[in-house]
Structures are given as C-alpha cells and as structure tokens.
Enzyme design. Sequence first.
Site, short mmCIF file in Angstrom:
data_model
loop_
_atom_site.label_atom_id
_atom_site.label_comp_id
_atom_site.label_asym_id
_atom_site.label_seq_id
_atom_site.Cartn_x
_atom_site.Cartn_y
_atom_site.Cartn_z
CE LYS A 1 -4.13 -1.94 0.29
NZ LYS A 1 -5.11 -1.77 -0.80
CD GLU B 1 -10.45 3.81 0.53
OE1 GLU B 1 -10.45 5.03 0.34
OE2 GLU B 1 -9.59 3.04 0.05
CB SER C 1 -0.27 -7.97 -1.35
OG SER C 1 -1.08 -8.75 -0.49
#
Lengths: 266, 391
Positions: free
Chosen positions: B84, B106, B373
């Site tokens: 991220k 969010e 990830s």
Amino acid sequence: MSRIDALFSGLERPACIAYLAGGDPDPETSLAAVRAVVDAGADIIEIGVPFTDPIADGPTIRRADNRALAAGTTPDRIFELVRAVRAGTSVPIVLMTAYTIVYVRGVDRFYREAAEAGTDGVIIPDMPPEESGDAVAAAGLYGLDQIFLVAPNTPEERLDLILEHAGGFLYLVSVQGVTGARSGLPHGIEERIAALRSRTALPIAVGFGISGPEQVRAIAAAGADGVIVGSAIVAIVEKHLGDREAMCAELKEFVAGLCGAVRDGA
Amino acid sequence: MKKGYFGEFGGQFVPETLMGELGALETAYERAKNDPAFQAELEGYLSTFAGRETPLTYCRNLSCDLGCRIYLKREDLLHGGAHKINNTLGQALLARHMGKSRIIAETGAGQHGVATAIAGAALGLPVEVYMGEVDMARQRLNVFRMELLGATVHPVRTGSRTLKDAVSEALRDWIVRPAETYYLLGSAVGPHPYPTMVRDFQCVIGQEMREQVLKVEGRLPTAVVACVGGGSNAIGTFYPLLGDDDVRLVGVEAGGEGLSTGKHGATLCAGTKGVLQGSLSYLLQDRDGQILDTHSVSAGLDYPGVGPEHSMLKDIGRAEYVAVTDDEALAAFSLLSRREGIIPALESSHAVAYAVKMAKDLDEDDIIVVTLSGRGDKDVVEVAARMGVTI
C-alpha cells in the site's frame, strides 16, 4: 410539450417540488404518502428509486432507502407506484435514482418502462453529462426530460456541457454536500440563480438542505423557478412509521405549508 | 478508447460536485507523471523511506515439496508491512503538490489506512480514515497503529460496516469539503483517474519483479499470481507483463465459504456488470442492481467491486481469475509460515493457496511468482481466534 415544460410555462410563481423515497416504509404506505403530498398541492413529485449504496444522500434518505429495500421495493414496484399515482393525477412525476439501477435494468428498458408508467423526467445524481449519452438518447426516444444537477462548485466551462444535455429544469444544488435538512440559507444563492439565468432558458429549481417554509420563501424570493424539499418530508414518514393516518395528515399539512410559502416568496 | 475507460469499464459516475475536483486531479497527476522532479522525489521516498527495491525470494522448501520453482515478490517487507505504501506516498506527494491541507482515506483491513497515516505523517499532512465498525473490531491493531501515527479514525456504522461503506463515507466527506480535501483512494477502483493512477504507482511491483526474475532465471515466469480485492497489487504486478503473452496472469479472489454459498467476495468469478462508487465494473449485486453483502476471512478482500482494468483483462481473456476459500487461505497462511519462515497477510495467503494448487499441474522447471502483498502480523490475532487459541 412535456408535462414539466407545460407546468413551468403555465405557473406564475415558483413550483413546489416534493421528494419522497419510493417504497418507504413499504410500497403500500408509500402510495398513500405520495397521494397525500399530491393532495397537499405539490407541483412536481420526485420519487426516489432506492439503492443500497447511494453516494450523494445523507442519513435521512439512506435510512428511507433501507426501509424501502427491506420491504421488498424493486424498480418494478416503483413503476407500479408511478402507475397508481398517475391514475389519479396529472402532476408531473420525476424519478431519481443511482445510475447502476438504470444500467443493470438496461438503459433503454428503464426509460421505456418509466415512460409507460407515466413518468415525466429522470434525475441521476451520479451520472454527469460525460456519461449520459445512452440515458439522454433513451429519454429523447420515450419523451422524458433528463434533469441534471448543477453544483455550487461546478466550473464555468462545465455549465455549457450540462446545459447541452439538460431538459425539464436545472436542479441547482444549494449547498456543498449531501442531501439532508439544514437550518439557515445557502450563501449567495441569489447570485448563483441570476448567473445561471443568464445562460439558460430552462427553469431553475433549488434543492438540498431546504427544510421548511422560511427557507422555501427565501429561495422563492431569490428568484428560483422551483424549490425542492426532500429530507424534511422523508423525516415525517420516518416519524410516523407505525401510523399511516398520522403520517399522511402531517405530510399534507407540511407540504401545504411549503406550497403556501412558495406563493408568499414569489 | 474513451477517456478513463478500459474497454467498456471505468468512467466517472460521481455527483456533479466532484467532477471539477476529478478534473483538477487528472491534470495534476498528468503533470506529476511527466515531471522529473516529482518522480525523483517519489523514488527517493520509495528507496530511502519505504524500503524499495523489495527482494524476490526463492521458496526452497515449497519448491521442493510442490515440484516447481516458486518465488515470492516481497511487498511484505515494505515499511508499514504492505504494498500500500507505494501508492500512498505517490498520492500524498501529489496532494502536497496540489496544495491540499487534509487527506482522507478509507480502509478495510487497515493496511491502506496505516500506509496513508505513514505517508501523511512523513509529509506533514493531517489524515482522517474511514473504517467500518466490523473491520475495526477484527483489525484493532491497525486502528491503534493509525492513531499512533497521528491519524483520526472515523468508525462507519452504516450498511455492512465494512470497506464499501467506508468508501461511500469517504466520498461523502469529499463532497462536503472538496476544495481543501485530497481523497487518497486505496485501490485501483473508483472514478477516473484513480484506477490508472493507482496502477501506475503500483507498477513498480511488476517492473522490479520482471527484471529480477530475468536476472536470476534468465527467462520470464510461467505464471504470476496475486490476490484481488480491489486489485491494486494484482494490477501493479500484471501491468508490466501484459505484453509478455506467454506469462499466465492469475488473480485470486476471496472464495469465502464457497462460491455456491453466496458468502464470498469473488467479484470477477461470480459478479455481473454494474456501477459502484464511481466506475463501471463487475460487481456482486442482485438482478435489480442492489449491492450484495460480501464475506471473507480477510477484511482486505471483503469488497463487492473490483478495479475496472481487471474487468477488461477478464473479458479479453488476458488474465484469469479464480477464487480460493477461507479455509484454503488459512491453510496456506500456516503452510508458508512453517515451511518458509514467512507469515503472509491473509489477503496474500489466497494467492499462495492458489499457487499451491497450480503447482500440481506444472513441471519442475516451471516458475511461479506470487506477489506477497503484505505481511500477516496484523492477522495473527484473528487467525489465533479461528484456531481456538487465546493470545
């Protein structure tokens, strides 16, 4: 001439436009509520087609949508509601919904069925003019007015694009934000209406955040061709969920008051 | 192709209030993309702050067990514990260039919220994060991390109280205060230009991985596998390989309790076309277009939509999309921990689980690269509870 065009060209005062969430709290009560609002003298009725995840709605209308969906409201039931209302009145009826509801049904089919039921216009708040090709074509084909919103921060250069596609009336969003009753008057609304007036012959109706007769009077006095009240009406439905008679009585009284205020402000 | 579209998917389905803002964002992003100074600043943050480049790790034990060559692209080793940060640093820099004074975001699993809070703190911009109550309960650690980093976490109590409701609430916040607000969207979803912009910021995964695998193996992999919720790590992995026709691109969705139970988050495997939160894509919805509730053991995959570019890749057949169940993901979570000494995020565990399945049909010189990830520290409490262990 469409029913909406005929209404505005025949009115010598601003129009009183009332919004109700279709199917709230259930399809049968919703019909009684819409009839009460028509009887009270509303000039145009907006009926919301409920969606699970609307972006532009505040908590009052989202709760109404949830009640309607929980009671089994579908686009089919909304078209039935429009047919039932249309059977007793010639008041213009406008449907308001999220684009996905229209898209999933098939844009052409949605507009055809809406027109067959007696609808006069469609508002899709999350469909900017850039995405409106199919909808505007279908609206033209079936004789419906495609109504577009203008926001307080809409850049000058986008106005032409909106006006190119818009029919019926322009829905001028009075405040930066989502739907919901607010106290106080939107800042600079008179100038905003005047600026729009110089660009278009379409009637200009002001909505979002308008909760009672005081604001309605002031917006009418500011030169609007119509005043739209939504959340404050939906809140009355919510207040009387168990008592249809009391609901309809208060709806009639409240909307009659709004219609009176429109005339006062003109 | 129409601007902002991937085939028939994408677009800008938002209220008029946001159209001017999206236009300004698109202009600012195009300028930044072509500005060497912006790119140099971003690369500096990525290398000296976030920890790029990330390694490509050969899984000796799993490869031996499964009979083909398995590598992991280690986005779990980035600062914050997930891919991220690639996107949040890029967008936070953009927000600063645009002169915005606050960032909103969010989050589902909390990883995007944490990454946004990190980027906001590093760049001196206040951050407010919307998070569903259900997700807050299952990711308490990440809520605390966001608060430690100085962010304000707003609980979302509407709808299913998960990621989609957090997205809607963030969009409403943006509608109310568009001028000073930068909405830092966490996946390759939403209205144009977000799906393109987030993909571009995440492409570093696939670019590095492609070079690394060529260097160590002298050839491209047989297949690359990545999990898909909104799909940002998967599109960042796939995009630099789209022209390499021989490489299979596999996206793994949340199969939850099984596709036949209806309790899952497998949008591409089981969805239909519709519009949610700004773009046209595949969705989990009923026949009238109402959004269905989703389920996944992994909060980060618990989303009824998916990035529009994935929808196009599915329709043109360039990528394949599959689903694995909660139980299969949990088994992979344990397997990678025990066999390789790496605890994967539950999201990434879905990709690992499918790589294990795929390996059965491959030869020993076939190469699978799995994008890991994120790391699983955030999920340990949830997994322990499922295993009946009290921590």
